[in-house]
Design a protein around this motif. Structure first.
Motif, PDB file in Angstrom:
ATOM      1  N   GLY A  78     -83.278  13.117 -51.223  1.00  0.00           N
ATOM      2  CA  GLY A  78     -83.015  12.059 -52.189  1.00  0.00           C
ATOM      3  C   GLY A  78     -82.947  12.595 -53.603  1.00  0.00           C
ATOM      4  N   THR A  80     -84.079  11.435 -57.930  1.00  0.00           N
ATOM      5  CA  THR A  80     -84.820  10.605 -58.868  1.00  0.00           C
ATOM      6  C   THR A  80     -84.541  11.148 -60.263  1.00  0.00           C
ATOM      7  OG1 THR A  80     -87.000   9.646 -59.369  1.00  0.00           O
ATOM      8  CG2 THR A  80     -86.967  11.962 -58.701  1.00  0.00           C
ATOM      9  N   TYR A  96     -84.029   6.131 -58.519  1.00  0.00           N
ATOM     10  CA  TYR A  96     -84.350   6.877 -57.303  1.00  0.00           C
ATOM     11  C   TYR A  96     -83.476   6.410 -56.150  1.00  0.00           C
ATOM     12  CZ  TYR A  96     -87.369   2.745 -57.454  1.00  0.00           C
ATOM     13  OH  TYR A  96     -87.838   1.476 -57.630  1.00  0.00           O
ATOM     14  N   TRP A  97     -83.249   7.327 -55.232  1.00  0.00           N
ATOM     15  CA  TRP A  97     -82.633   7.003 -53.948  1.00  0.00           C
ATOM     16  C   TRP A  97     -83.203   7.965 -52.911  1.00  0.00           C
ATOM     17  CZ3 TRP A  97     -79.689  10.363 -50.972  1.00  0.00           C
ATOM     18  CH2 TRP A  97     -79.235  11.529 -51.597  1.00  0.00           C
ATOM     19  N   VAL A  98     -83.268   7.509 -51.680  1.00  0.00           N
ATOM     20  CA  VAL A  98     -83.827   8.307 -50.592  1.00  0.00           C
ATOM     21  C   VAL A  98     -82.865   8.233 -49.420  1.00  0.00           C
ATOM     22  CG1 VAL A  98     -85.769   8.509 -48.981  1.00  0.00           C
ATOM     23  CG2 VAL A  98     -86.183   7.890 -51.371  1.00  0.00           C
ATOM     24  N   THR A 103     -86.395   6.671 -45.497  1.00  0.00           N
ATOM     25  CA  THR A 103     -86.855   5.445 -46.150  1.00  0.00           C
ATOM     26  C   THR A 103     -88.092   4.901 -45.432  1.00  0.00           C
ATOM     27  OG1 THR A 103     -85.357   4.063 -44.851  1.00  0.00           O
ATOM     28  CG2 THR A 103     -84.557   4.834 -46.995  1.00  0.00           C
ATOM     29  N   ALA A 108     -89.819   7.452 -52.001  1.00  0.00           N
ATOM     30  CA  ALA A 108     -89.364   6.926 -53.290  1.00  0.00           C
ATOM     31  C   ALA A 108     -90.540   6.743 -54.242  1.00  0.00           C
ATOM     32  CB  ALA A 108     -88.605   5.620 -53.106  1.00  0.00           C
ATOM     33  N   SER A 139     -86.580  -1.447 -53.531  1.00  0.00           N
ATOM     34  CA  SER A 139     -86.827  -0.880 -54.860  1.00  0.00           C
ATOM     35  C   SER A 139     -87.869  -1.682 -55.632  1.00  0.00           C
ATOM     36  CB  SER A 139     -85.528  -0.790 -55.658  1.00  0.00           C
ATOM     37  OG  SER A 139     -84.773   0.309 -55.216  1.00  0.00           O
ATOM     38  N   VAL A 142     -91.174  -0.409 -54.477  1.00  0.00           N
ATOM     39  CA  VAL A 142     -91.492   0.893 -55.076  1.00  0.00           C
ATOM     40  C   VAL A 142     -92.038   0.690 -56.482  1.00  0.00           C
ATOM     41  CG1 VAL A 142     -90.506   3.066 -55.925  1.00  0.00           C
ATOM     42  CG2 VAL A 142     -89.837   2.190 -53.673  1.00  0.00           C
TER      43      VAL A 142
END
Length: 178
Positions: A78, A80, A96-98, A103, A108, A139, A142
């Motif tokens: 991922g 960030t 951020y992305w995973v 996931t 994240a 999200s 998170v």
């Protein structure tokens, strides 16, 4: 039981391009929906160009993109970073992305926490925002797990899939980090 971290957050290097490309391709269906930089025809050259761009952004002290890596395999899982920085007001944004297969495992949160530490400790920022589409529940979780405070639903805050959309604005200040 080992206390060694499962993930590493660090700057991307050109040698990461293949692994970055693999993470994007593995998650293409999800990323195309959420991320404006991603398309179905994402190529290895796109990954390489992104990494070159991250190096330029760091060198210019403009933005601070980071990769998220599996600590054992070294695979990219991922991304960030801290962006949208306003130095006069000492604020920035965390994104951020995973990758899809990682996931729901705390990746994240781990990565966003590292981005927040970068923003507060190294960049001297006093406020970080996490801006989330109202229907992006993952999200939102998170942001909340970091200790970020929901401040408002901002109208037309994000441009998403060709249209303006409302978004939730979360804020973090140094004392909020969990």
């Amino acid at each position: 039981m080992s206390d060694a971290p499962k993930y590493i957050v660090r700057r991307l290097e050109l040698s990461d391009a293949g692994a970055f490309y693999s993470a994007v391709r593995e998650s293409i269906d999800e990323l195309v929906y959420w991320m404006p930089w991603c398309s179905k025809d994402y190529t290895p050259l796109d990954a390489e160009n992104w990494i070159k761009t991250t190096m330029q952004l760091w060198a210019a002290d403009a933005e601070y993109p980071l990769g998220i890596f599996d600590a054992v395999s070294g695979a990219v899982i991922g991304g960030t970073g801290v962006n949208h920085i306003n130095r006069a007001y000492r604020i920035g944004n965390i994104g951020y992305w995973v990758s899809s297969q990682h996931t729901g495992q705390g990746v994240a949160r781990f990565a966003a926490h590292h981005s927040a530490l970068l923003g507060f400790s190294q960049l001297g920022l006093t406020r970080l925002e996490i801006v989330v589409l109202t229907h992006n529940k993952a999200s939102q979780r998170v942001a909340e797990s970091l200790g970020a405070k929901l401040e408002c639903e901002a109208r037309n805050r994000l441009y998403f899939q060709g249209k303006p959309h409302n978004a939730l604005v979360y804020s973090l200040v140094p004392g909020d980090l969990r």
